[in-house]
Motif scaffolding. Structure first.
Motif, PDB file in Angstrom:
ATOM      1  N   LYS A 611       0.818  -1.222   0.000  1.00 15.85           N
ATOM      2  CA  LYS A 611       0.000   0.000   0.000  1.00 15.85           C
ATOM      3  C   LYS A 611       0.848   1.268   0.000  1.00 15.85           C
ATOM      4  O   LYS A 611       0.528   2.248  -0.639  1.00 15.85           O
ATOM      5  N   PHE A 612       1.962   1.219   0.777  1.00 15.51           N
ATOM      6  CA  PHE A 612       2.715   2.454   0.996  1.00 15.51           C
ATOM      7  C   PHE A 612       3.998   2.558   0.163  1.00 15.51           C
ATOM      8  O   PHE A 612       4.922   3.258   0.531  1.00 15.51           O
ATOM      9  N   SER A 613       4.021   1.771  -0.966  1.00 16.15           N
ATOM     10  CA  SER A 613       5.165   1.900  -1.875  1.00 16.15           C
ATOM     11  C   SER A 613       4.651   2.283  -3.246  1.00 16.15           C
ATOM     12  O   SER A 613       4.539   1.449  -4.151  1.00 16.15           O
ATOM     13  N   GLY A 638       9.228   2.231   0.320  1.00 19.13           N
ATOM     14  CA  GLY A 638       8.064   3.096   0.121  1.00 19.13           C
ATOM     15  C   GLY A 638       8.224   4.489   0.720  1.00 19.13           C
ATOM     16  O   GLY A 638       9.341   5.011   0.843  1.00 19.13           O
ATOM     17  N   ILE A 639       7.098   5.036   1.149  1.00 15.63           N
ATOM     18  CA  ILE A 639       7.079   6.449   1.582  1.00 15.63           C
ATOM     19  C   ILE A 639       7.725   6.652   2.958  1.00 15.63           C
ATOM     20  O   ILE A 639       8.085   7.757   3.328  1.00 15.63           O
ATOM     21  N   GLY A 640       7.830   5.580   3.762  1.00 15.62           N
ATOM     22  CA  GLY A 640       8.454   5.695   5.095  1.00 15.62           C
ATOM     23  C   GLY A 640       7.520   6.348   6.116  1.00 15.62           C
ATOM     24  O   GLY A 640       6.423   6.811   5.774  1.00 15.62           O
ATOM     25  N   ILE A 641       7.970   6.347   7.357  1.00 18.10           N
ATOM     26  CA  ILE A 641       7.142   6.916   8.440  1.00 18.10           C
ATOM     27  C   ILE A 641       8.022   7.906   9.215  1.00 18.10           C
ATOM     28  O   ILE A 641       9.186   7.606   9.507  1.00 18.10           O
ATOM     29  N   PHE A 653      -7.056   2.029  15.305  1.00 14.65           N
ATOM     30  CA  PHE A 653      -7.696   2.943  14.338  1.00 14.65           C
ATOM     31  C   PHE A 653      -6.772   4.025  13.795  1.00 14.65           C
ATOM     32  O   PHE A 653      -7.202   4.877  13.051  1.00 14.65           O
ATOM     33  N   TYR A 654      -5.520   3.987  14.175  1.00 13.57           N
ATOM     34  CA  TYR A 654      -4.661   5.071  13.695  1.00 13.57           C
ATOM     35  C   TYR A 654      -4.318   4.879  12.226  1.00 13.57           C
ATOM     36  O   TYR A 654      -3.910   3.808  11.796  1.00 13.57           O
ATOM     37  N   GLN A 655      -4.473   5.996  11.516  1.00 15.49           N
ATOM     38  CA  GLN A 655      -4.071   5.975  10.110  1.00 15.49           C
ATOM     39  C   GLN A 655      -3.355   7.261   9.803  1.00 15.49           C
ATOM     40  O   GLN A 655      -3.720   8.321  10.323  1.00 15.49           O
ATOM     41  N   SER A 656      -2.368   7.145   8.950  1.00 12.30           N
ATOM     42  CA  SER A 656      -1.594   8.335   8.641  1.00 12.30           C
ATOM     43  C   SER A 656      -2.457   9.371   7.944  1.00 12.30           C
ATOM     44  O   SER A 656      -3.332   9.030   7.147  1.00 12.30           O
ATOM     45  N   GLU A 657      -2.174  10.657   8.276  1.00 12.86           N
ATOM     46  CA  GLU A 657      -2.928  11.711   7.598  1.00 12.86           C
ATOM     47  C   GLU A 657      -2.190  12.191   6.352  1.00 12.86           C
ATOM     48  O   GLU A 657      -2.576  13.142   5.709  1.00 12.86           O
ATOM     49  N   LYS A 665      -6.611   3.724   1.463  1.00 11.10           N
ATOM     50  CA  LYS A 665      -7.299   3.748   2.761  1.00 11.10           C
ATOM     51  C   LYS A 665      -7.311   2.362   3.379  1.00 11.10           C
ATOM     52  O   LYS A 665      -7.470   1.361   2.695  1.00 11.10           O
ATOM     53  N   GLY A 666      -7.142   2.298   4.696  1.00  9.01           N
ATOM     54  CA  GLY A 666      -7.217   0.997   5.374  1.00  9.01           C
ATOM     55  C   GLY A 666      -8.162   1.126   6.549  1.00  9.01           C
ATOM     56  O   GLY A 666      -8.940   2.060   6.636  1.00  9.01           O
ATOM     57  N   SER A 667      -8.024   0.167   7.487  1.00 12.21           N
ATOM     58  CA  SER A 667      -8.911   0.200   8.652  1.00 12.21           C
ATOM     59  C   SER A 667      -8.226   0.812   9.862  1.00 12.21           C
ATOM     60  O   SER A 667      -8.862   1.145  10.843  1.00 12.21           O
ATOM     61  N   GLY A 668      -6.888   0.925   9.838  1.00 11.90           N
ATOM     62  CA  GLY A 668      -6.141   1.425  11.006  1.00 11.90           C
ATOM     63  C   GLY A 668      -6.012   0.338  12.050  1.00 11.90           C
ATOM     64  O   GLY A 668      -5.689   0.609  13.202  1.00 11.90           O
ATOM     65  N   LEU A 669      -6.272  -0.927  11.657  1.00  7.87           N
ATOM     66  CA  LEU A 669      -6.233  -2.009  12.638  1.00  7.87           C
ATOM     67  C   LEU A 669      -5.079  -2.974  12.399  1.00  7.87           C
ATOM     68  O   LEU A 669      -4.697  -3.737  13.285  1.00  7.87           O
ATOM     69  N   GLY A 670      -4.511  -2.931  11.189  1.00  4.76           N
ATOM     70  CA  GLY A 670      -3.482  -3.909  10.795  1.00  4.76           C
ATOM     71  C   GLY A 670      -2.348  -4.020  11.800  1.00  4.76           C
ATOM     72  O   GLY A 670      -2.113  -5.089  12.379  1.00  4.76           O
ATOM     73  N   LEU A 671      -1.681  -2.907  12.061  1.00  4.33           N
ATOM     74  CA  LEU A 671      -0.512  -2.956  12.944  1.00  4.33           C
ATOM     75  C   LEU A 671      -0.915  -3.221  14.399  1.00  4.33           C
ATOM     76  O   LEU A 671      -0.164  -3.826  15.156  1.00  4.33           O
ATOM     77  N   THR A 672      -2.146  -2.788  14.768  1.00  4.09           N
ATOM     78  CA  THR A 672      -2.632  -3.072  16.128  1.00  4.09           C
ATOM     79  C   THR A 672      -2.697  -4.581  16.313  1.00  4.09           C
ATOM     80  O   THR A 672      -2.273  -5.123  17.344  1.00  4.09           O
ATOM     81  N   LEU A 673      -3.200  -5.275  15.276  1.00  5.09           N
ATOM     82  CA  LEU A 673      -3.305  -6.729  15.347  1.00  5.09           C
ATOM     83  C   LEU A 673      -1.925  -7.370  15.393  1.00  5.09           C
ATOM     84  O   LEU A 673      -1.661  -8.257  16.207  1.00  5.09           O
ATOM     85  N   ILE A 696      11.368  -0.670   7.654  1.00  5.58           N
ATOM     86  CA  ILE A 696      11.670  -2.068   7.964  1.00  5.58           C
ATOM     87  C   ILE A 696      10.905  -2.425   9.228  1.00  5.58           C
ATOM     88  O   ILE A 696      11.076  -1.781  10.264  1.00  5.58           O
ATOM     89  N   PHE A 697      10.055  -3.438   9.153  1.00  7.45           N
ATOM     90  CA  PHE A 697       9.337  -3.934  10.328  1.00  7.45           C
ATOM     91  C   PHE A 697       9.979  -5.240  10.760  1.00  7.45           C
ATOM     92  O   PHE A 697      10.249  -6.105   9.918  1.00  7.45           O
ATOM     93  N   MET A 698      10.274  -5.350  12.081  1.00 10.29           N
ATOM     94  CA  MET A 698      10.909  -6.577  12.562  1.00 10.29           C
ATOM     95  C   MET A 698      10.088  -7.171  13.688  1.00 10.29           C
ATOM     96  O   MET A 698       9.882  -6.529  14.710  1.00 10.29           O
TER      97      MET A 698
HETATM   98  P1  ADP Z   1      -3.925   0.591   7.731  1.00 11.43           P
HETATM   99  O1  ADP Z   1      -5.125  -0.273   7.631  1.00 11.43           O
HETATM  100  O2  ADP Z   1      -4.159   2.019   7.574  1.00 11.43           O
HETATM  101  O3  ADP Z   1      -2.781   0.045   6.972  1.00 11.43           O
HETATM  102  P2  ADP Z   1      -2.234  -0.125   9.864  1.00 11.43           P
HETATM  103  O4  ADP Z   1      -2.467  -0.283  11.316  1.00 11.43           O
HETATM  104  O5  ADP Z   1      -1.744  -1.321   9.147  1.00 11.43           O
HETATM  105  O6  ADP Z   1      -3.506   0.452   9.272  1.00 11.43           O
HETATM  106  O7  ADP Z   1      -1.158   1.025   9.655  1.00 11.43           O
HETATM  107  C1  ADP Z   1      -1.287   2.215  10.332  1.00 11.43           C
HETATM  108  C2  ADP Z   1      -0.504   3.313   9.658  1.00 11.43           C
HETATM  109  O8  ADP Z   1       0.894   3.022   9.679  1.00 11.43           O
HETATM  110  C3  ADP Z   1      -0.806   3.463   8.223  1.00 11.43           C
HETATM  111  O9  ADP Z   1      -1.921   4.318   8.050  1.00 11.43           O
HETATM  112  C4  ADP Z   1       0.471   4.093   7.692  1.00 11.43           C
HETATM  113  O10 ADP Z   1       0.457   5.456   7.870  1.00 11.43           O
HETATM  114  C5  ADP Z   1       1.544   3.510   8.538  1.00 11.43           C
HETATM  115  N1  ADP Z   1       2.254   2.407   7.907  1.00 11.43           N
HETATM  116  C6  ADP Z   1       2.108   1.093   8.136  1.00 11.43           C
HETATM  117  N2  ADP Z   1       2.956   0.359   7.392  1.00 11.43           N
HETATM  118  C7  ADP Z   1       3.651   1.226   6.652  1.00 11.43           C
HETATM  119  C8  ADP Z   1       4.687   1.111   5.652  1.00 11.43           C
HETATM  120  N3  ADP Z   1       5.153  -0.089   5.284  1.00 11.43           N
HETATM  121  N4  ADP Z   1       5.166   2.224   5.081  1.00 11.43           N
HETATM  122  C9  ADP Z   1       4.705   3.442   5.435  1.00 11.43           C
HETATM  123  N5  ADP Z   1       3.743   3.630   6.384  1.00 11.43           N
HETATM  124  C10 ADP Z   1       3.216   2.530   6.973  1.00 11.43           C
END
Ligand code: ADP
Length: 704
Positions: A611-613, A638-641, A653-657, A665-673, A696-698
């Motif tokens: 999604k973010f590349s 990708g775009i980085g954080i 529910f957090y999603q980048s603005e 668009k996502g749910s903001g739940l992926g990383l929480t899970l 890089i996610f580890m």
């Molecule tokens: P979403 O459903 O929005 O992906 P996530 O919980 O998975 O929800 O991610 C939350 C936020 O973290 C995203 O909205 C995005 O801003 C940031 N994020 C997650 N993974 C990446 C990534 N690989 N590169 C850049 N930003 C990321």
């Protein structure tokens, strides 16, 4: 924007309600109840204070009464009668029955002209021989003058000796005989007739000691000095020392009436001679009795000092008082304070009635103020204190406590009374222990209620803060939930619309090419997968939130699960144009984990990378061993954080603005899970990222 303003308003409203309804009334109530304490205390204190005045005045009266009684006893005429009879100052004090226990004063007696009658003093001035009129032209006077002429002018000692001897036989009185013996002794000594001279001086000292020579010195001293000189010339050292020591004892004991300068002169003179001779244990017995005398203060010297004080200070003081009183009625007795060698003395004097007819005599006593305080005042105060329960203290002009009992200090509310009948430079402080106790209780009360009030205020503020925080959290969650519902609806709507669109196309259009049909099926499959991924995430999240999520831990190889999941996802990635690098360590041991949950971790991370590349489409998946952990690493370009955002991305529910991401668009739940699952496996998730360069996610899972 609407939600935001609503939130601020809610906060303000709650805080205002809190202040108006709870905080301010509580403070007012507390203030009102605490403010009544001082008033009540003040009332009780006033009552006690008025009591204190009455008791304090009575105590002062008693103290002054005791002093007055002591003074009256001291100034009785019979005491002075006894003094005149006994003669010696120190004996007089001790023999008076009123002062047998507490010798606190020195008596003095003055005549009409304020000349000292007692203590007896030596006349200051030297006197020459005043020839009585009838003696002036007598045979004796003529011979005496001739003897002096031969002695002093002619230096004819033999002739002088003869003439002095002639005089001695004819002396009209003992005083003249003493003068003649002095001259005779002098000539014999000059003529070196030591034995004869010794005899003459011995007679002079023993029989005529109290008579004085022309210079006013008693022969008892002058002649003994000559005896010492003779013994010295005869080389009889021990005898000479004994003579001197004997004289030393006599002067110390006041045998000879001399004044203070003469006393100091003779004592210093004798001491310098004795100190020179009595060295290195010579004549140890003499030395012992010499040092014994030196150890004790001489009562005669004390009396001399007192006489000096009497002349310099006390008599001028009495004169001053008398000159003042003469203008009105003559005051029979009075008292005043004088300072002597840094000590204060109370001088009381009285005109003695029935003393010697026709003459006014002034009898007086000089008392050390400190002794007076310790022996009379404190004693009386102790008795009063025992009966009344009051506390007393005496302070001087600088408000320093001078009571002997220094531990018990009166503090706070005490009453200061000045002595009236006696001109004492002190004040009597009176205090009631109950006032002190009242103060202590009041202080304790204020402290107690102060602490209580502070505690209540602190608790109220803490409560208010917690309520405000809860409300703000709740509001934030509500905002996120609303946003979530918006997003999820959008997320659900897009694939559903596509599925419906392509489904209808397949149904209605019959002339579709095989290629078009394949594309439609592919889109329907892809979108339904996306849908099920989304729904899975939502379901998993709701299970975790409600505490119902159960993991199915099994012994498996992590590398197998990672490889399988990657393979099933590879198609999607490649379809989107991603280059995939993978490096999977196949040697990892069997581990205990929930395969499905771990697969969903990888799927979520890969889906985010995808999604973010938007530009550089490259994903690297690694599995390796690190410090007892298995690490699943997903890296993208990708775009980085931003660093600021990193701590927030794991919040529900957090999603980048960021605008770049708005399309994805996502749910903001992926990383929480991902975080929840990792932690449920006893692991940890870390992110390294730089804006514009990738992330890089580890995920670290423990091997054991
Ligand atoms: P979403 O459903 O929005 O992906 P996530 O919980 O998975 O929800 O991610 C939350 C936020 O973290 C995203 O909205 C995005 O801003 C940031 N994020 C997650 N993974 C990446 C990534 N690989 N590169 C850049 N930003 C990321």
């Amino acid at each position: 924007m609407r939600i935001f303003s609503h939130r601020i308003f809610t906060h303000r409203k709650i805080i205002i309600i809190f202040l108006l309804a709870i905080f301010i009334p509580s403070l007012i109530a507390a203030y009102l109840s605490i403010s009544t304490f001082p008033k009540r205390r003040e009332a009780v204190k006033k009552l006690l204070e008025s009591n204190l005045w009455i008791s304090g005045e009575a105590a002062l009266k008693s103290v002054e009464g005791a002093l007055l009684e002591h003074e009256q006893e001291a100034l009785k005429s019979e005491n002075f009668m006894r003094l005149i009879r006994s003669g010696k100052a120190d004996q007089a004090v001790l023999s008076s029955p009123a002062f047998s226990e507490d010798t606190i004063g020195r008596f003095f007696l003055l005549d009409t002209d304020l000349k000292i009658v007692f203590p007896e003093t030596a006349t200051e001035n030297a006197f020459g021989i005043q020839w009585d009129k009838e003696i002036q032209n007598s045979q004796f006077a003529q011979v005496f003058r001739r003897a002096e002429f031969f002695e002093f002018s002619q230096k004819n000692h033999i002739r002088a000796i003869e003439l002095y001897k002639e005089c001695a036989v004819e002396s009209p009185s003992d005083q003249y005989r003493a003068n003649v013996l002095e001259g005779l002794g002098r000539c014999l000594l000059s003529f070196k007739k030591l034995d004869e001279a010794y005899k003459v001086y011995n007679e002079l000292s023993e029989n005529y000691g109290q008579f004085r020579n022309k210079a006013g010195h008693p022969y008892g001293i002058v002649a003994v000095f000559q005896l010492y000189e003779i013994a010295r010339q005869r080389k009889e050292e021990k005898k000479s020392v004994e003579i001197l020591l004997n004289l030393y004892k006599q002067i110390w004991g006041g045998v000879w009436l001399i004044n203070q300068p003469a006393y100091d002169f003779y004592m210093a003179e004798i001491e310098s001679i004795l100190n020179n001779i009595l060295v290195e244990g010579r004549y140890s017995e003499i030395q012992k009795s010499y040092s014994d005398i030196q150890k004790q203060p001489s009562p005669f010297k004390q009396s001399l000092i007192f006489t000096d004080f009497l002349e310099r200070n006390i008599i001028p003081g009495i004169k001053e008082k008398l000159s003042l009183s003469r203008s009105g009625d003559e005051i029979k007795h009075d008292r005043f304070i004088r300072d002597f060698e840094n000590e204060l003395y109370l001088i009381s004097y009285t005109i003695l009635p029935v003393f010697m007819q026709g003459q006014t005599f002034y009898g007086g006593i000089c008392r050390d103020l400190n002794l007076l305080r310790d022996q009379i005042i404190t004693k009386t105060l102790k008795d009063i204190s025992k009966d009344s329960g009051l506390d007393f203290e005496i302070v001087d002009e600088r408000d320093q406590n001078i009571t002997t009992d220094k531990e018990k200090l009166i503090s706070g509310e005490s009453l200061a009374l000045t002595f009236r009948t006696f001109p004492l430079p002190w004040k009597l402080l009176v205090s009631h222990p109950e006032i002190k106790a009242l103060e202590i209780t009041a202080r304790r009360e204020i402290l107690f209620y102060g602490i209580l009030l502070t505690l209540i205020v602190a608790l109220m503020l803490l409560g208010a803060f917690m309520i405000a925080r809860d409300i703000s959290r709740e509001t934030e969650t509500n905002r996120l939930k609303t946003e979530f519902v918006n997003n999820i609806s959008h997320e659900l709507k897009t694939p559903l619309t596509l599925i419906r669109l392509y489904g209808e196309t397949l149904q209605r259009k019959e002339n579709l090419t095989n290629e078009e049909k394949k594309d439609s099926y592919e889109i329907i499959t892809k979108e339904s997968e996306r849908l099920s991924h989304l729904i899975n995430n939502v379901l998993d999240f709701s299970r975790i939130e409600m505490g119902r999520k159960e993991f199915d831990f099994k012994k498996e190889y992590l590398q197998d699960v990672i490889t399988d999941t990657l393979e099933s996802y590879r198609y999607h990635l490649e379809k989107k144009g991603f280059v995939i690098h993978s490096d999977i360590d196949q040697t990892l041991p069997e581990m205990n984990f929930d395969g499905e949950a771990i697969a969903s971790i990888l799927v979520n991370l890969l889906s985010n990378a995808m999604k973010f590349s938007p530009k550089e489409k490259e994903v690297t998946i690694k599995l390796f061993r690190d410090n007892g952990n298995a690490v699943i690493q997903v890296a993208d370009k990708g775009i980085g954080i931003s660093q600021k955002e990193i701590p927030k991305i794991f919040q529900r529910f957090y999603q980048s603005e960021n605008k770049l991401v708005s399309e994805a668009k996502g749910s903001g739940l992926g990383l929480t899970l991902v975080k929840n699952i990792t932690e449920a496996h006893g692991g940890r998730i870390d992110v390294e990222s730089e804006v514009g360069k990738g992330s890089i996610f580890m995920v670290r899972l423990p091997l054991l």
